[in-house]
Enzyme design. Structure first.
Site, PDB file in Angstrom:
ATOM      1  N   GLY A 219       0.796  -1.260   0.074  1.00 24.15           N
ATOM      2  CA  GLY A 219       0.142  -0.072  -0.220  1.00 24.15           C
ATOM      3  C   GLY A 219       0.854   1.158  -0.138  1.00 24.15           C
TER       4      GLY A 219
ATOM      5  N   GLY B 106       2.324   2.153   5.561  1.00 15.67           N
ATOM      6  CA  GLY B 106       3.604   1.785   6.075  1.00 15.67           C
ATOM      7  C   GLY B 106       3.934   2.293   7.331  1.00 15.67           C
TER       8      GLY B 106
ATOM      9  N   GLU C 205       5.661  -3.262   1.073  1.00 17.55           N
ATOM     10  CA  GLU C 205       5.817  -2.963  -0.047  1.00 17.55           C
ATOM     11  C   GLU C 205       5.054  -1.938  -0.448  1.00 17.55           C
ATOM     12  OE1 GLU C 205       7.595  -4.131  -2.303  1.00 17.55           O
ATOM     13  OE2 GLU C 205       8.326  -6.276  -1.480  1.00 17.55           O
TER      14      GLU C 205
END
EC number: 1.2.1.3
Length: 511
Positions: A240, A245, A262
């Protein structure tokens, strides 16, 4: 604003038909609305998972793990092998469902399913290659080695732009490694998740495995947060935004869980004076405009040598004018819709900021009306920038390509690396020294660095992921399987003596 023709029929009825063909029973209606970006209309509604539902799903996965971890890896691979076969059988159906729900053109949607098939094949082969190693011991009569063991429950948070492929990267590898999986997909693509989940559980049943090794939970961010905070989730793999994150990473770390992130990309291509401009143009157009710019590997910056920037700009605009924007179900369309109105607003805001910073709009950027005001189609935009301003340093998840210039190759690399993201990168050159320099330690700082090929379209055999704010995670190929397992160092004494390491003498007991 322009208008385009379209061929939309009844996408809601078609979605139900596609799900039925894959053996999916429609769940009870609820508050979670599945929409198609093709028209903006609702496909159906589903019931979101409650907190109790998520807790129960994690519990089922944890219970299934106790037995699954003891199944030999080649036998575990039977589930993944059968999943790959089912994906082959339903490639077109699942691909069309991804088109309806994510707005991808047919070729890209089918390519996503093919990627799932490929990663299943990779994982099946991997099941016989989960190698440890034997090392030389400094002590006589001893063997020193390392072994790898299943980790536990793996939580997978996936994004809308690859509604099933990224899940398969994680799930195929996790299952052969002996882990169980709880999947929370994007709330904008719940139907493709239902299909993927159903096919996997069918594969498990057909080969005699416990279908509880895979769980699906649906809903908004609060559903994913329960996976983030639950100590039974040994590894959380999250795809996302950087903002997501920043929240997920510290919370998983606080409970000493593992995290595989990621996140965003702000990918660039350096185009040198020696570049093959025809090849470069083809690669740049696909990388920048494919999936309507909604890929983490989308090309967002071109850093072109002053000798070729004008010619390259002309070639790119000529190619962009030929891109057909419209209904992704229609043959010949190359650019489908943005996922929703927020994406369109974000794109227009970024363009306004770029022009305020002195940028020149070379082409594109306007809205295309295909199915009325509830869907959002745009022509991919190219903006010539005088400098790498703040808006260029940010990732806008839409088809905007910024063009910058350089004269000295060292300056190009510095400009390339002066963004907080570090996912994918490329250089177009016929000079071997420039190519090797770009791949060297003081060249590209990205997790993926290419030569004479675009930034998108990574193969599953290579580990996928990036550095800096991209998160540092690696999925799919190479030795990324190690993220889904735990390592144990083993020392075996097969002698009658007890020598200590480093030659230490400690013998208080008389013989």
């Amino acid at each position: 604003m322009t208008r385009a023709t379209s061929v939309a029929g009844d996408p809601a009825a078609r979605a139900v038909e596609l799900l039925s063909s894959m053996g999916v029973t429609m769940p009870a209606p609820g508050s979670l609305v599945a929409r198609t970006p093709i028209t903006g209309a609702a496909l159906t509604t589903l019931t979101a998972s409650s907190g109790a539902d998520v807790d129960a799903a994690i519990g089922k996965a944890a219970n299934a793990f106790r037995d699954w971890r003891t199944v030999p890896a080649p036998q575990r691979a039977a589930v993944v092998r059968r999943l790959g076969e089912l994906l082959r059988e339903h490639l077109h159906e699942l691909g069309e469902l991804a088109t309806l729900e994510a707005g991808k053109i047919g070729a890209e949607a089918r390519g996503e399913v093919q990627e799932m098939i490929d990663v299943c094949e990779f994982a099946v082969g991997l099941s016989r290659q989960l190698y440890g190693r034997t090392m030389a011991s400094e002590r006589p009569g001893h063997r020193l080695m390392e072994t790898w063991h299943p980790l536990g429950v793996v939580g997978v948070l996936s994004a809308f732009n690859f509604p099933v492929a990224v899940w398969s990267w994680n799930t195929a590898i996790a299952l052969v490694c002996g882990d169980t999986v709880v999947w929370k997909p994007s709330e904008t693509t719940p139907l493709t998740a239902l299909a993927g989940h159903a096919l996997l559980r069918r594969a498990a049943v057909e080969v005699g495995a416990d279908p509880e090794i895979h769980q699906l939970v649906q809903g908004a961010a609060d559903v994913g947060e329960r996976l983030v905070d639950d100590e039974r989730v040994a590894l959380l793999s999250a795809t996302g935004s950087v903002r997501m994150g920043r929240t997920v990473g510290p919370r998983v770390a606080a409970r000493f869980g593992r995290c595989l992130l990621e996140l965003g990309g702000n990918n660039a291509a350096i185009v040198t004076a020696s570049a093959d401009l025809e090849l470069t143009t083809r690669a740049v157009v696909f990388a920048a405009a494919g999936t309507a710019g909604q890929r983490c590997t989308t090309l967002r910056r071109v850093i072109a040598h002053t000798d070729v920037v004008a010619a390259l700009g002309d070639r790119l605009c000529d190619a962009y004018h030929q891109l057909r924007v419209g209904d992704p179900l229609e043959d010949g369309v190359l650019v489908g819709p943005l996922i929703n109105g927020r994406a369109y607003t974000s794109m227009q805001d970024a363009l306004a900021r770029a022009l305020a910073d002195g940028g020149e709009l070379l082409c594109g950027g306007e809205r295309v009306i295909v199915h009325g005001e509830e869907s959002y189609y745009v022509r991919p935009a190219i903006v010539r920038m005088p400098a790498q301003t703040e808006v260029v340093r940010e990732e806008t998840f839409a088809p905007i390509l910024y063009v910058l210039t350089y004269y000295d190759f060292d300056d190009a690399i510095a400009l390339h690396n002066q963004v907080p993201q570090g996912l994918s990168s490329t250089v177009f050159t016929r000079d071997q020294r420039e190519a090797e320099r770009f791949l060297a330690a003081d060249g590209s700082d990205c997790g993926i660095a290419n030569v004479n090929i675009g930034t998108s379209g990574a193969e599953i055999g290579g580990a996928f992921g990036g550095e800096k704010q991209t998160g540092g995670g690696r999925e799919s190929g190479s030795d990324s399987w190690k993220a889904y397992m735990r390592r144990a160092t083993n020392t075996i004494n097969y002698s009658t003596e007890l020598p200590l390491a480093q030659g230490i003498e400690f013998s208080p007991v008389s013989s």
